[in-house]
Design an enzyme around this catalytic site. Structure first.
Site, PDB file in Angstrom:
ATOM      1  N   GLU A  56       0.765  -1.234   0.087  1.00  0.00           N
ATOM      2  CA  GLU A  56      -0.133   0.061   0.039  1.00  0.00           C
ATOM      3  C   GLU A  56       0.878   1.374  -0.116  1.00  0.00           C
ATOM      4  O   GLU A  56       0.827   2.450  -0.776  1.00  0.00           O
ATOM      5  CB  GLU A  56      -0.900   0.094   1.257  1.00  0.00           C
ATOM      6  CG  GLU A  56      -1.513  -1.136   1.432  1.00  0.00           C
ATOM      7  CD  GLU A  56      -0.995  -2.269   2.390  1.00  0.00           C
ATOM      8  OE1 GLU A  56       0.171  -2.730   2.160  1.00  0.00           O
ATOM      9  OE2 GLU A  56      -1.787  -2.735   3.216  1.00  0.00           O
ATOM     10  N   ALA A 166      16.780 -47.751  -4.846  1.00  0.00           N
ATOM     11  CA  ALA A 166      16.824 -49.269  -5.427  1.00  0.00           C
ATOM     12  C   ALA A 166      17.460 -50.111  -4.085  1.00  0.00           C
ATOM     13  O   ALA A 166      17.805 -49.453  -2.974  1.00  0.00           O
ATOM     14  CB  ALA A 166      17.875 -49.352  -6.407  1.00  0.00           C
ATOM     15  N   ARG A 187      12.589 -24.799  -5.076  1.00  0.00           N
ATOM     16  CA  ARG A 187      13.632 -24.721  -3.718  1.00  0.00           C
ATOM     17  C   ARG A 187      13.876 -23.187  -3.582  1.00  0.00           C
ATOM     18  O   ARG A 187      14.160 -22.630  -2.675  1.00  0.00           O
ATOM     19  CB  ARG A 187      14.700 -25.450  -3.926  1.00  0.00           C
ATOM     20  CG  ARG A 187      14.728 -26.807  -3.814  1.00  0.00           C
ATOM     21  CD  ARG A 187      16.202 -27.538  -4.062  1.00  0.00           C
ATOM     22  NE  ARG A 187      16.115 -29.101  -3.581  1.00  0.00           N
ATOM     23  CZ  ARG A 187      17.246 -29.812  -4.183  1.00  0.00           C
ATOM     24  NH1 ARG A 187      18.302 -29.268  -4.464  1.00  0.00           N
ATOM     25  NH2 ARG A 187      17.263 -31.022  -3.763  1.00  0.00           N
ATOM     26  N   THR A 199      19.630 -39.626   4.863  1.00  0.00           N
ATOM     27  CA  THR A 199      19.911 -39.083   3.397  1.00  0.00           C
ATOM     28  C   THR A 199      21.082 -38.171   3.126  1.00  0.00           C
ATOM     29  O   THR A 199      21.534 -38.413   1.875  1.00  0.00           O
ATOM     30  CB  THR A 199      18.677 -38.088   3.136  1.00  0.00           C
ATOM     31  OG1 THR A 199      17.468 -38.794   3.067  1.00  0.00           O
ATOM     32  CG2 THR A 199      18.752 -37.479   1.963  1.00  0.00           C
ATOM     33  N   GLY A 272      14.764 -38.624   3.825  1.00  0.00           N
ATOM     34  CA  GLY A 272      14.242 -39.736   3.208  1.00  0.00           C
ATOM     35  C   GLY A 272      12.825 -40.208   3.693  1.00  0.00           C
ATOM     36  O   GLY A 272      12.173 -39.493   4.372  1.00  0.00           O
ATOM     37  N   ALA A 276       9.890 -38.420   6.083  1.00  0.00           N
ATOM     38  CA  ALA A 276       8.779 -37.986   5.616  1.00  0.00           C
ATOM     39  C   ALA A 276       7.460 -38.881   6.233  1.00  0.00           C
ATOM     40  O   ALA A 276       6.345 -38.075   6.549  1.00  0.00           O
ATOM     41  CB  ALA A 276       8.755 -38.553   4.092  1.00  0.00           C
TER      42      ALA A 276
HETATM   43  C1  AOF Z   1       3.956  -7.052   4.135  1.00  0.00           C
HETATM   44  N1  AOF Z   1       3.864  -6.469   3.131  1.00  0.00           N
HETATM   45  O1  AOF Z   1       2.413  -5.394   1.891  1.00  0.00           O
HETATM   46  C2  AOF Z   1       1.694  -5.846   3.810  1.00  0.00           C
HETATM   47  C3  AOF Z   1       1.939  -6.798   4.943  1.00  0.00           C
HETATM   48  O2  AOF Z   1       7.408  -6.411  10.023  1.00  0.00           O
HETATM   49  P1  AOF Z   1       6.604  -5.463   8.917  1.00  0.00           P
HETATM   50  O3  AOF Z   1       6.127  -4.052   9.396  1.00  0.00           O
HETATM   51  O4  AOF Z   1       6.869  -5.693   7.502  1.00  0.00           O
HETATM   52  O5  AOF Z   1       4.963  -6.165   8.869  1.00  0.00           O
HETATM   53  C4  AOF Z   1       4.763  -7.283   8.397  1.00  0.00           C
HETATM   54  C5  AOF Z   1       3.162  -7.802   8.367  1.00  0.00           C
HETATM   55  O6  AOF Z   1       2.389  -6.697   7.862  1.00  0.00           O
HETATM   56  C6  AOF Z   1       2.857  -8.824   8.015  1.00  0.00           C
HETATM   57  O7  AOF Z   1       2.982  -9.994   8.691  1.00  0.00           O
HETATM   58  C7  AOF Z   1       1.436  -8.660   7.520  1.00  0.00           C
HETATM   59  O8  AOF Z   1       0.648  -8.891   8.721  1.00  0.00           O
HETATM   60  C8  AOF Z   1       1.267  -7.165   7.409  1.00  0.00           C
HETATM   61  N2  AOF Z   1       0.985  -6.608   6.050  1.00  0.00           N
HETATM   62  N3  AOF Z   1       3.059  -7.263   5.150  1.00  0.00           N
HETATM   63  O9  AOF Z   1       5.087  -7.642   4.326  1.00  0.00           O
HETATM   64  C9  AOF Z   1       2.600  -5.976   2.878  1.00  0.00           C
HETATM   65  N4  AOF Z   1       0.725  -5.143   3.373  1.00  0.00           N
HETATM   66 ZN    ZN Z   2       1.307  -2.753   6.199  1.00  0.00          ZN
END
Ligand code: AOF
Ligand code: ZN
Length: 341
Positions: A56, A166, A187, A199, A272, A276
């Site tokens: 935002e 195997a 990954r 493993t 392995g 799991a």
């Molecule tokens: C994000 N990105 O665009 C939005 C989030 O440690 P901070 O301040 O970065 O806060 C992380 C938290 O903010 C995250 O766990 C989530 O609940 C909220 N929203 N987080 O990293 C974003 N909008």
């Molecule tokens: Zn935020």
């Protein structure tokens, strides 16, 4: 009543933007758009990882002023807390945004309730536009936050008859290169790869994320070796290509909480069969990825050993959510059926 579908194109774009951010790390992928009163796009933003501005704020930062009647469209409920950054709810209010449309609720304890802060300040709040799509995109982070443990992906390669090695214990190259390529890409998009000491000893795997040309992806997951056996420092998993920890415990809850504290939100269990099976038996998994080769091996090296089930009636039920052909192999993604674990 506003017809929610008018915000769908903008939300689709916000989801696309969200996907540009890293899938790994402690923070979610989030995208945001600012629209004018006629729903034209004024600015776009997305979150680029922990410690960087939220989506935002990223979008707002591209505008010198916000025209009256503007709408913010965000994939996640705006946060309400000051963490490393934030709170976004206040930033939106301060910028003079009239309406906030978001897709999924924030399950975080500290960060949630941004919607209430916004509506208390007189901002119109609309929730649920493309909620299912946003939940699917955010499933790893959302599940980890809800369960307060890393999201657990179990992965194995197997033959058509469900064997993962195997009788001489060799298990390299069950699947072909197309399957290996997508495993390496996966990954590179998560926080940790976990294996048992067996493993590491038998396979001596690198457990790094490598591109088809052999070079390494920029992001390397933490290599986690679970078990008490002493291991030779010459094994590949201890090379400098990526960080590694050995957790000398067999208590999986202990393992998961140690990983949580290190900021691990998505762990890939790569083998392995014994480890799991322990995760399965303890109900500690959120999805299973199977790479199935058209081979038959027979023998006793099955991909999953005893999981404490003796009768058909007690079989764990999963559902297939993705099936794809990868070269000569088959890829299957399955998730536990709700309420069956
Ligand atoms: C994000 N990105 O665009 C939005 C989030 O440690 P901070 O301040 O970065 O806060 C992380 C938290 O903010 C995250 O766990 C989530 O609940 C909220 N929203 N987080 O990293 C974003 N909008
Ligand atoms: Zn935020």
């Amino acid at each position: 009543m506003t017809n929610l579908s008018v915000y769908e194109p903008a939300m689709r774009r916000a989801l696309e933007l969200a996907a540009l951010g890293p899938a790994y790390g402690v923070n979610p992928q989030v995208g945001a758009l600012i629209l004018d009163k006629d729903l034209n796009v004024l600015a776009e933003g997305f979150h680029k990882g922990s410690g960087t501005p939220h989506a935002e704020v990223d979008a707002l930062s591209k505008l010198t002023s916000v025209p009256e009647g503007s709408t913010a469209v965000v994939t996640l409920e705006p946060c309400n807390h000051t963490g490393r950054t934030g709170p976004c709810a206040q930033a939106l209010i301060a910028a003079g945004i009239s309406r906030v449309v978001y897709a999924t609720k924030d399950p975080g304890n500290d960060s949630a309730n941004g919607a209430k802060t916004l509506s208390d300040a007189g901002v119109e709040v609309i929730f649920g536009v493309l909620e299912n799509e946003a939940k699917e995109q955010g499933r790893v982070w959302l599940t980890a936050m809800e369960k307060q443990r890393p999201f657990i992906t179990l992965k194995w390669a197997q033959t058509l008859d469900g064997r993962s090695a195997a009788s001489d214990k060799s298990s390299k190259w069950i699947t072909g290169s197309a399957a290996r390529e997508v495993v390496h890409l996966r990954r590179s998009q998560l926080d940790a790869i976990l294996v048992g000491t067996g493993t590491v000893k038998y396979d001596n795997p690198d457990l790094t994320a490598r591109k088809p040309d052999g070079s390494r992806y920029e992001h390397q997951p933490l290599r986690v070796v679970v078990g008490k056996s002493e291991l030779s420092p010459d094994l590949r998993v201890f090379n400098d290509d990526a960080p590694t920890v050995q957790l000398k415990t067999h208590d999986l809850n202990d393992v998961l909480s140690q990983l949580w504290v290190r900021g691990i939100r998505h762990v890939l269990v790569e083998g392995g069969a014994e480890i799991a099976s322990e995760f399965i038996q303890q109900g500690l998994f959120d999805e299973v990825l199977i790479y199935q080769a058209p081979l038959l091996l027979g023998g006793s090296n099955v991909a999953v050993t005893d999981i404490g089930i003796s009768s058909m009636a007690d079989a764990l039920k999963l559902e297939f959510v993705e099936i794809k052909q990868l070269g000569a192999d088959l890829f299957i993604r399955a998730i536990p059926v709700e309420g069956e674990k």
